[in-house]
Design a protein around this motif. Structure first.
Motif: not given
Length: 392
Positions: A370-374
């Motif tokens: 969730k912290r690395n979404t586009w």
């Protein structure tokens, strides 16, 4: 990856002219014909400009192709960019994909504030993993030497001098760029996840039977499948474990006999090259991902594991070290092949006996995704764009 960068930046309100190289006919997305996703504001639909690559160097070996063909394409891209920049000046020029610290980029000469990355190129293979490279250690040593001698690389030095911002995909590359004299280096993972790919809960961990381990990747020596096979075989001596291997590659012959032997013992399920649907299904029906590459800027399998809430076991260096954290991965310190086999086997045995821990790790993996979404990555890049414009 390039398509996602361009479309998510467009969704964030960035007007993009993308210079593209369609030399690879196997690429899954052709931006000239692909449908744009919904949510792009009016006036922000990206413009794709097809810059044709040179023809003559197609007959050369891959190393020469990379050095010559891509440099030839970059010169054509620079000419196209200069023509467009003269008619309508751009605020930022950003070299996104096929970016290389060592090959540099012609676009740094355009005259607009320049950004490169996320980019790798600072990783090397440790001497302790030399025996993973039965077929190519001579080349690997040469590559290590080129990385360490970066200060004498004129293309790399010009790249750093001409950049307003460099974005490294792993800590080793960040250190390398700082050694070259860059004072503006940010860290961002090489790839991201689409919010639509995120599961609402982690994969269901098996309550009985063997620990189901998954290994996904190209079978090449730096991915160290042989090491993974030995770790699983050692774990299997004391604990019920099985490992599914998905992938193929130029060095399958190195591990073919061991794959067949462990397959006959029921420890390994060698599926070879399968389609994306089968890969996704495999992530949903395993307990742990084993990713033990001895040199990697990033890791698509680890990003995929995070979206499924699948715990991982990794060697904690380079891209895998940057992607994972202790709450969702067992992180084995880099050392030697024999020591790492022992550590990986120990980690698998411990996870096999602790379903609650694996479940907790799965939830943590989802949080990491969730912290690395586009959309998050695009928002960060837009913020960096604005900071560069303000400075320059």
């Amino acid at each position: 990856m390039s398509w996602r960068w361009v479309t998510h930046l467009a969704k964030a309100g960035v007007q993009i002219t993308a210079l593209i190289n369609r030399a690879d006919p196997t690429a899954t997305i052709d931006p000239r014909t692909a449908l744009l996703p919904p949510g792009i504001p009016d006036g922000c639909a990206p413009v794709f400009v097809d810059v044709a690559p040179p023809i003559w160097s197609r007959r050369l070996p891959i190393v020469a192709y990379t050095a010559l063909d891509y440099q030839g394409w970059q010169r054509r891209a620079l000419a196209e960019a200069r023509s467009r920049h003269a008619e309508e000046p751009v605020d930022i020029v950003h070299h996104l994909s096929w970016a290389s610290v060592h090959h540099g980029t012609q676009l740094v000469r355009l005259g607009a504030p320049f950004i490169l990355g996320p980019v790798g190129g600072g990783t090397t293979s440790a001497e302790g993993y030399r025996d993973c490279f039965e077929d190519s250690w001579r080349y690997e040593r040469l590559r290590n030497l080129l990385v360490r001698s970066i200060a004498w690389n004129p293309m790399a030095r010009r790249l750093v001098r001409g950049s307003a911002l460099l974005v490294a995909s792993n800590p080793e590359t960040k250190v390398l760029l700082e050694r070259l004299g860059s004072e503006e280096v940010e860290l961002m993972l090489d790839d991201g996840v689409d919010p639509d790919e995120l599961r609402t809960e982690p994969v269901q961990q098996s309550a009985s039977g063997p620990l189901r381990i998954l290994w996904v990747g190209r079978i090449m020596e730096r991915k160290a499948l042989g090491m993974a096979l030995e770790a699983v075989a050692r774990a299997a001596q004391t604990t019920p474990v099985t490992m599914t291997v998905i992938g193929d590659g130029e060095h399958r012959f190195v591990v073919a006999d061991r794959l067949a032997e462990l397959g006959a013992e029921g420890v390994i399920d060698d599926r070879g090259w399968v389609d994306q649907a089968a890969v996704d299904d495999a992530y949903s029906h395993h307990d742990v991902l084993l990713f033990n590459s001895v040199r990697d800027n990033g890791s698509a399998p680890l990003h995929a594991a995070s979206t499924h809430g699948l715990p991982a076991v990794v060697i904690a260096h380079q891209g895998p070290g940057a992607i994972t954290s202790e709450d969702w991965a067992v992180r084995v310190p880099p050392s030697t092949t024999s020591e790492t086999i022992d550590e990986l086997a120990r980690a698998l045995v411990e996870l096999a006996g602790d379903r609650d821990r694996r479940t907790s790790m799965g939830w943590a993996a989802l949080e990491a995704a969730k912290r690395n979404t586009w959309p998050e990555r695009a928002a960060t890049m837009v913020r960096w764009y604005r900071e560069v414009i303000e400075r320059t």
